[in-house]
Scaffold this active site. Sequence first.
Site, PDB file in Angstrom:
ATOM      1  N   PRO A  99      39.592  45.262  46.061  1.00  0.00           N
ATOM      2  CA  PRO A  99      39.031  45.599  47.497  1.00  0.00           C
ATOM      3  C   PRO A  99      40.261  45.199  48.340  1.00  0.00           C
ATOM      4  O   PRO A  99      40.900  44.230  48.053  1.00  0.00           O
ATOM      5  CB  PRO A  99      37.966  44.530  47.640  1.00  0.00           C
ATOM      6  CG  PRO A  99      37.992  43.673  46.571  1.00  0.00           C
ATOM      7  CD  PRO A  99      38.804  44.213  45.585  1.00  0.00           C
TER       8      PRO A  99
ATOM      9  N   LEU B  70      45.231  42.537  49.873  1.00  0.00           N
ATOM     10  CA  LEU B  70      44.107  42.351  48.844  1.00  0.00           C
ATOM     11  C   LEU B  70      43.150  41.513  49.709  1.00  0.00           C
ATOM     12  O   LEU B  70      43.368  40.522  50.507  1.00  0.00           O
ATOM     13  CB  LEU B  70      44.648  41.404  47.768  1.00  0.00           C
ATOM     14  CG  LEU B  70      43.663  40.961  46.712  1.00  0.00           C
ATOM     15  CD1 LEU B  70      43.239  42.242  45.884  1.00  0.00           C
ATOM     16  CD2 LEU B  70      44.373  39.860  45.620  1.00  0.00           C
ATOM     17  N   HIS B  71      41.812  41.688  49.727  1.00  0.00           N
ATOM     18  CA  HIS B  71      40.564  40.929  50.094  1.00  0.00           C
ATOM     19  C   HIS B  71      40.728  39.627  49.310  1.00  0.00           C
ATOM     20  O   HIS B  71      40.802  39.554  48.215  1.00  0.00           O
ATOM     21  CB  HIS B  71      39.409  41.595  50.051  1.00  0.00           C
ATOM     22  CG  HIS B  71      38.285  40.945  50.703  1.00  0.00           C
ATOM     23  ND1 HIS B  71      37.641  39.966  50.439  1.00  0.00           N
ATOM     24  CD2 HIS B  71      37.790  41.388  51.694  1.00  0.00           C
ATOM     25  CE1 HIS B  71      36.643  39.492  51.274  1.00  0.00           C
ATOM     26  NE2 HIS B  71      36.653  40.591  52.103  1.00  0.00           N
ATOM     27  N   PRO B  72      40.486  38.741  50.296  1.00  0.00           N
ATOM     28  CA  PRO B  72      40.759  37.208  49.518  1.00  0.00           C
ATOM     29  C   PRO B  72      39.762  36.985  48.325  1.00  0.00           C
ATOM     30  O   PRO B  72      40.095  36.172  47.407  1.00  0.00           O
ATOM     31  CB  PRO B  72      40.472  36.327  50.660  1.00  0.00           C
ATOM     32  CG  PRO B  72      40.927  36.789  51.923  1.00  0.00           C
ATOM     33  CD  PRO B  72      40.551  38.505  51.677  1.00  0.00           C
TER      34      PRO B  72
ATOM     35  N   ALA C 274      39.043  38.808  45.993  1.00  0.00           N
ATOM     36  CA  ALA C 274      39.976  39.391  44.533  1.00  0.00           C
ATOM     37  C   ALA C 274      40.909  38.735  44.099  1.00  0.00           C
ATOM     38  O   ALA C 274      41.537  39.306  43.195  1.00  0.00           O
ATOM     39  CB  ALA C 274      39.786  40.744  44.994  1.00  0.00           C
TER      40      ALA C 274
END
Lengths: 319, 359
Positions: free
Chosen positions: B174, B238-240, B242
Site C-alpha cells: 500500500p 510505502l504506507h507505514p 506495510a
Amino acid sequence: MSIWHLHRTSDPGRAGEVDTAASDHLFALDDLSAPGADSLRLGTLRLRRRIGMSLPRYWYHVGEVVHSAPTLDLFRREKVLLLGNDFTAASELADIRVEAAGCPPGRRMEILEALIRAGLLLLDAVPGASNDSSEDDRRVIVELPGVRRINGASPFWEGLGGFFHDADPDDGEREYGPAWRSHVAALLPRHPVVVSLLRSSAREAVGEVGESALALRDALLAQGFGPSRHVGIIDGGPVYCSERRFRQAARNCTLVAATAGRQAETAQSWLLRPDHGDEVWCLPGQDQGGSIALAAAVFERCGLAAGGTAAVLPWNRCH
Amino acid sequence: MTETPRKPSTRFLLRPCLAEDLSVMENFAEASAHGLTTLPCDRAALADRIERSLQSFSTEDVSGEEIYLFVVEDCATGEVVGTSGIAARAGFSDRFYSYRNEFVVHRSQALGASNRIHTLHLCHDLTGFTLLTSFYVDPRYEDSLAAQLLSRARLLFIAAHADRFSDRIAAESPGLADASGRCPFWDAVGRRFFGMNYPAVERLSGGRSKAFIAELMPPSPVYVPLLPEEAQWAIGQLHPVAELPFSILIDEGFDAETYVDIFDGGPTVQERVGMLKTVGRSRTLRVETSAASASLANSANGLYIVAVPALAGFRASILSAAASDSAIRLGAEAAHQLGTTRGDLVQVAAFDGVGGGSR
C-alpha cells in the site's frame, strides 16, 4: 478613395537560424493617399511559405479522449495535447501588426483585415506555383498570441514547457530568433499530455487568445480563418487556419484605362496583385467583366501599366 | 535493519488455511489497516476464498486461477496469529495493471540542453506473474518469527511446486494514504478522471477487478514533473503499516524500483523466483531425528526455515537445527509438528533473521 499598397520591406529583425526551405519575408502596408505625406505606414506582416520543411515547426494538437463507464455513472471528456508538426508545408501569416501612428481611429479592424486578405492573395496567386500541391500545402495559418501575465510570463509555459526546459522563452527567442521554438521542442513531451493533469492556470490558457490579440482574432474570423485544434507550444495560444478551398478565388483581369467621367460613379475597391512583383494594391476600379478599369491617376500613382494583367478580388471592407 | 537471531524456537507453524479458520480470518480482514491485506471483509466472500484455496491445494488440474492461503499458528497456544497468500497468476485471464517508472532523456543539440524526465507508463508487464497476497500478522507478533515465516515460507512453497507458478513473483504494497483514505497520488492522477476518492471508486465498481478501473485511466504516460509535489513524493512511497512485510521482501532481494501501483503509487516489487534469498539458499535434505547421526556429528546448530513440501500437507517452521550437506536433525517435537519423520525429504533454507523482526 484610398490607395493602399502591400509590398516587401527591409527586414531588420531576423536573428538566429532560419528555415532555409521556407520563403520568409516581411511586408508593409502603406497608405499612398494619406494627406500631407508621400505614404503612411499602416501595418506590417510576415509571410512564410512552406514552413517547417527544413527546420521542423511544432504545435500541440488538442485532441480529446472520453472515459466512459455507464455502471459507474462516469462519462468524462478529457483534452489531450500531442506535440507534432501538423502544419508542415503550410503557409503562415505572422507578426501581423498595426502601426499606431498610421491607424486612424476606428480603422484598426479595417487595416488588420486588409493585411490578412492581401497576404492571402499573395500566397494564393503565386506566378508559376504548382497546381498539384495538396490541399494541406495550401493551408494558411496564424499563430495567435496566448494568455500572458502582466509581467509577460506565460502560464501555459510555466505549467508545461517550463518543466521540460527551465528557460524564459522570450530570452530564447531573443537569442535564437523564431528557430528557438523548433530547438526547444526537442525537449518537450513526446507522449500525449492530459490537460487535466496540468495546473489550473496552464489548463485555462490552452487555446485562449491573449487580450492584445482579440482584434486580430476578430479580423481573422472575418476573413474566413477559424480555430484549428492546435495551440502554440510557448503560450498555448490558438492556431487559426484558412483552407484554400474555402477562400474566394481571385480572378485574372486585364488592367484598362477607365473612361473619363464615369469612373468615379461606378468604381469599387479591389485587391489587386499584378502578375509581376510581390505586391498587392488596394485601389478603386471599375469592373468590366474580364478587365478592371483604373483611373489615369491611379495608374500613375501605382506605377501600373494599362494592358497588364493581375489577380483581383473585390474588397468591400474599406473605402 | 539487522537483528541477531535470538532464542531458537519452534513456536510457529505455517500450514494451509482451513475452513475452520474462517472466524479468525474474518478478524484479520477487519483488523487489517488500510490496504495492507487483500482479504475481503465480507464473511461469505472470505469463506469463498478459503474454499478456493482448499481446492487449489487439492487439485492437480491447475489453470493459473488458483489462490493459496496460509495461516501461522503459535504452537504454544494453538492460536492462529497471521496469514499470507499466493495468487498463482496476477490478472489471470484479465490484465494486471501497473505504472512502470521510466526516465526519458530529451536533448536539443541546438540549445546544448538536455533533460531527464521521470514518466509513469501504464503497463501490463506483471500480468501472469505469481502474486504474493493477503499478508497479515497479529500486531502482538510483528516482531516474532511468525512474520518471517508467513512471508518467506510461501517462497519455498512456490519453489517446491514451480509448475503451478510463474518463474517471476510480484507483490503489491500500500502507498501513502491518510485514515480517511485520502491518497495524494490518487488525488493527482486517478481522481482527475473519476472525480471521486478511491474508496468510492472501489465501492462503485462493485468488487470487479482493478483492471476494470484501470481501463478507465489514461493510457498515455504520466509526466511526473507535471504532478503536484505531494503526489510526486508519494510515488513509490510505502504506507507505514506495510513496513514489516515490505522490509522482508526487500531482504529477499525483490526489486522495488520499477513498478508502482496505479491507484495509490505504492511500490510493487518483483523478482525472479530463483533470485530470492530463501529460494536461493534452499536445499532438499533428509530428516534425521537421532542425536547420534554420524552425518551430523560435527554440525553446529543454526536457524533454518524447514518446509515439508507436500501440496495440501505443506508445513513450515523456523527452527534451530543442525544440518549437513545431506541431512538435517529435527527434534521430535518439531518433526511431529511438521508431520515428518526420519528419512523424509524436506526443504531447508538457512535463515539469518534479517528484515523485519525475528524474536
